[in-house]
Write a protein that holds these residues in place. Sequence first.
Motif, PDB file in Angstrom:
ATOM      1  N   CYS A 144      -7.246  12.853  -0.767  1.00  0.00           N
ATOM      2  CA  CYS A 144      -6.656  13.356  -2.008  1.00  0.00           C
ATOM      3  C   CYS A 144      -5.311  12.662  -2.278  1.00  0.00           C
ATOM      4  O   CYS A 144      -4.745  12.028  -1.389  1.00  0.00           O
ATOM      5  CB  CYS A 144      -6.448  14.870  -1.909  1.00  0.00           C
ATOM      6  SG  CYS A 144      -5.295  15.356  -0.618  1.00  0.00           S
ATOM      7  N   PRO A 145      -4.784  12.785  -3.498  1.00  0.00           N
ATOM      8  CA  PRO A 145      -3.458  12.226  -3.780  1.00  0.00           C
ATOM      9  C   PRO A 145      -2.408  12.810  -2.818  1.00  0.00           C
ATOM     10  O   PRO A 145      -2.525  13.951  -2.372  1.00  0.00           O
ATOM     11  CB  PRO A 145      -3.180  12.656  -5.227  1.00  0.00           C
ATOM     12  CG  PRO A 145      -4.525  12.898  -5.814  1.00  0.00           C
ATOM     13  CD  PRO A 145      -5.373  13.409  -4.690  1.00  0.00           C
ATOM     14  N   GLU A 146      -1.392  12.005  -2.518  1.00  0.00           N
ATOM     15  CA  GLU A 146      -0.391  12.408  -1.526  1.00  0.00           C
ATOM     16  C   GLU A 146       0.297  13.723  -1.870  1.00  0.00           C
ATOM     17  O   GLU A 146       0.603  14.513  -0.975  1.00  0.00           O
ATOM     18  CB  GLU A 146       0.637  11.293  -1.335  1.00  0.00           C
ATOM     19  CG  GLU A 146       0.037  10.082  -0.660  1.00  0.00           C
ATOM     20  CD  GLU A 146       0.969   8.889  -0.608  1.00  0.00           C
ATOM     21  OE1 GLU A 146       2.191   9.060  -0.718  1.00  0.00           O
ATOM     22  OE2 GLU A 146       0.451   7.772  -0.451  1.00  0.00           O
ATOM     23  N   ASP A 147       0.519  13.991  -3.152  1.00  0.00           N
ATOM     24  CA  ASP A 147       1.210  15.231  -3.507  1.00  0.00           C
ATOM     25  C   ASP A 147       0.326  16.479  -3.346  1.00  0.00           C
ATOM     26  O   ASP A 147       0.804  17.591  -3.470  1.00  0.00           O
ATOM     27  CB  ASP A 147       1.788  15.158  -4.920  1.00  0.00           C
ATOM     28  CG  ASP A 147       0.737  14.973  -6.000  1.00  0.00           C
ATOM     29  OD1 ASP A 147      -0.438  14.685  -5.669  1.00  0.00           O
ATOM     30  OD2 ASP A 147       1.092  15.103  -7.184  1.00  0.00           O
ATOM     31  N   GLU A 148      -0.955  16.282  -3.021  1.00  0.00           N
ATOM     32  CA  GLU A 148      -1.860  17.409  -2.780  1.00  0.00           C
ATOM     33  C   GLU A 148      -2.182  17.597  -1.304  1.00  0.00           C
ATOM     34  O   GLU A 148      -2.924  18.508  -0.934  1.00  0.00           O
ATOM     35  CB  GLU A 148      -3.161  17.208  -3.563  1.00  0.00           C
ATOM     36  CG  GLU A 148      -2.979  17.195  -5.065  1.00  0.00           C
ATOM     37  CD  GLU A 148      -4.263  16.871  -5.808  1.00  0.00           C
ATOM     38  OE1 GLU A 148      -5.360  16.968  -5.210  1.00  0.00           O
ATOM     39  OE2 GLU A 148      -4.170  16.520  -6.995  1.00  0.00           O
ATOM     40  N   MET A 149      -1.656  16.728  -0.445  1.00  0.00           N
ATOM     41  CA  MET A 149      -1.969  16.804   0.982  1.00  0.00           C
ATOM     42  C   MET A 149      -1.324  18.027   1.617  1.00  0.00           C
ATOM     43  O   MET A 149      -0.167  18.331   1.360  1.00  0.00           O
ATOM     44  CB  MET A 149      -1.488  15.544   1.705  1.00  0.00           C
ATOM     45  CG  MET A 149      -2.246  14.307   1.342  1.00  0.00           C
ATOM     46  SD  MET A 149      -1.574  12.880   2.232  1.00  0.00           S
ATOM     47  CE  MET A 149      -2.486  11.568   1.457  1.00  0.00           C
ATOM     48  N   MET A 158       0.833  -1.197   0.000  1.00  0.00           N
ATOM     49  CA  MET A 158       0.000   0.000   0.000  1.00  0.00           C
ATOM     50  C   MET A 158       0.873   1.255   0.000  1.00  0.00           C
ATOM     51  O   MET A 158       1.983   1.241   0.530  1.00  0.00           O
ATOM     52  CB  MET A 158      -0.890   0.028   1.248  1.00  0.00           C
ATOM     53  CG  MET A 158      -2.017  -0.971   1.222  1.00  0.00           C
ATOM     54  SD  MET A 158      -3.131  -0.757   2.645  1.00  0.00           S
ATOM     55  CE  MET A 158      -2.361  -1.858   3.819  1.00  0.00           C
ATOM     56  N   THR A 159       0.347   2.311  -0.572  1.00  0.00           N
ATOM     57  CA  THR A 159       1.042   3.594  -0.500  1.00  0.00           C
ATOM     58  C   THR A 159       0.956   4.119   0.936  1.00  0.00           C
ATOM     59  O   THR A 159       0.075   3.698   1.699  1.00  0.00           O
ATOM     60  CB  THR A 159       0.402   4.628  -1.449  1.00  0.00           C
ATOM     61  OG1 THR A 159      -0.930   4.891  -1.002  1.00  0.00           O
ATOM     62  CG2 THR A 159       0.415   4.153  -2.890  1.00  0.00           C
ATOM     63  N   PRO A 160       1.835   5.045   1.318  1.00  0.00           N
ATOM     64  CA  PRO A 160       1.732   5.620   2.654  1.00  0.00           C
ATOM     65  C   PRO A 160       0.359   6.238   2.939  1.00  0.00           C
ATOM     66  O   PRO A 160      -0.175   6.102   4.040  1.00  0.00           O
ATOM     67  CB  PRO A 160       2.842   6.671   2.669  1.00  0.00           C
ATOM     68  CG  PRO A 160       3.872   6.105   1.738  1.00  0.00           C
ATOM     69  CD  PRO A 160       3.062   5.471   0.632  1.00  0.00           C
ATOM     70  N   GLY A 161      -0.249   6.872   1.943  1.00  0.00           N
ATOM     71  CA  GLY A 161      -1.585   7.440   2.138  1.00  0.00           C
ATOM     72  C   GLY A 161      -2.628   6.370   2.401  1.00  0.00           C
ATOM     73  O   GLY A 161      -3.517   6.535   3.246  1.00  0.00           O
ATOM     74  N   ALA A 162      -2.534   5.249   1.688  1.00  0.00           N
ATOM     75  CA  ALA A 162      -3.463   4.138   1.915  1.00  0.00           C
ATOM     76  C   ALA A 162      -3.258   3.533   3.298  1.00  0.00           C
ATOM     77  O   ALA A 162      -4.221   3.147   3.968  1.00  0.00           O
ATOM     78  CB  ALA A 162      -3.296   3.069   0.834  1.00  0.00           C
ATOM     79  N   LEU A 163      -2.000   3.468   3.748  1.00  0.00           N
ATOM     80  CA  LEU A 163      -1.726   2.969   5.099  1.00  0.00           C
ATOM     81  C   LEU A 163      -2.341   3.885   6.156  1.00  0.00           C
ATOM     82  O   LEU A 163      -2.857   3.418   7.168  1.00  0.00           O
ATOM     83  CB  LEU A 163      -0.221   2.831   5.325  1.00  0.00           C
ATOM     84  CG  LEU A 163       0.446   1.647   4.641  1.00  0.00           C
ATOM     85  CD1 LEU A 163       1.964   1.782   4.705  1.00  0.00           C
ATOM     86  CD2 LEU A 163      -0.001   0.346   5.276  1.00  0.00           C
ATOM     87  N   LEU A 164      -2.298   5.180   5.896  1.00  0.00           N
ATOM     88  CA  LEU A 164      -2.924   6.137   6.819  1.00  0.00           C
ATOM     89  C   LEU A 164      -4.427   5.878   6.901  1.00  0.00           C
ATOM     90  O   LEU A 164      -4.996   5.802   7.999  1.00  0.00           O
ATOM     91  CB  LEU A 164      -2.652   7.567   6.359  1.00  0.00           C
ATOM     92  CG  LEU A 164      -3.335   8.662   7.170  1.00  0.00           C
ATOM     93  CD1 LEU A 164      -2.700   8.770   8.551  1.00  0.00           C
ATOM     94  CD2 LEU A 164      -3.247   9.993   6.433  1.00  0.00           C
ATOM     95  N   LEU A 165      -5.078   5.720   5.746  1.00  0.00           N
ATOM     96  CA  LEU A 165      -6.513   5.436   5.738  1.00  0.00           C
ATOM     97  C   LEU A 165      -6.808   4.094   6.407  1.00  0.00           C
ATOM     98  O   LEU A 165      -7.787   3.963   7.144  1.00  0.00           O
ATOM     99  CB  LEU A 165      -7.053   5.443   4.313  1.00  0.00           C
ATOM    100  CG  LEU A 165      -7.041   6.779   3.578  1.00  0.00           C
ATOM    101  CD1 LEU A 165      -7.633   6.606   2.178  1.00  0.00           C
ATOM    102  CD2 LEU A 165      -7.778   7.858   4.349  1.00  0.00           C
ATOM    103  N   ALA A 166      -5.974   3.093   6.151  1.00  0.00           N
ATOM    104  CA  ALA A 166      -6.163   1.782   6.767  1.00  0.00           C
ATOM    105  C   ALA A 166      -6.055   1.874   8.285  1.00  0.00           C
ATOM    106  O   ALA A 166      -6.811   1.225   9.013  1.00  0.00           O
ATOM    107  CB  ALA A 166      -5.140   0.787   6.221  1.00  0.00           C
ATOM    108  N   SER A 167      -5.151   2.693   8.763  1.00  0.00           N
ATOM    109  CA  SER A 167      -4.993   2.876  10.199  1.00  0.00           C
ATOM    110  C   SER A 167      -6.246   3.510  10.803  1.00  0.00           C
ATOM    111  O   SER A 167      -6.769   3.044  11.820  1.00  0.00           O
ATOM    112  CB  SER A 167      -3.764   3.748  10.474  1.00  0.00           C
ATOM    113  OG  SER A 167      -3.578   3.927  11.851  1.00  0.00           O
TER     114      SER A 167
END
Length: 133
Positions: free
Chosen positions: A82-87, A43-52
């Motif tokens: 949003c995509p990680e580069d827009e966070m 998973m991408t880091p953003g997906a891991l954040l959502l999973a958490s």
Amino acid sequence: MAKTPITAITELDKSNYKTKIFAEGHFIYADEPKELGGTDEGMTPGALLLASLGSCTAITIRMYADRKQISLNSIKIELSICPEDEMDKSTTITRNIELEGELDDQQRERLMQIADKCPIHKLLTNPIKILTQ
């Protein structure tokens, strides 16, 4: 019983962006999609954040329902960001919670309130300090 901090170790060698993550005796990978130079094996880091957030929310709701003996059969949580580069500091996470079971309106409303009590939700909705050494 003494409380111990939660810890994680991440390791990245020259294997593109496939990152090894070790935490409390468990192991997973984080990665980037192939179009960004990764191997797409985690998973991408953003997906891991959502999973958490999603898993913490579900666990918190389940613990409460079990403790109060509420007839809750299942919990499904869909999250998006949003995509990680827009966070940035204005980023919004959308969380849709579906509760299945023989619930009356009052129980359903209370379980939705309990969702915001999960530790990861509390963490993400307050200022966070990161000390880098």
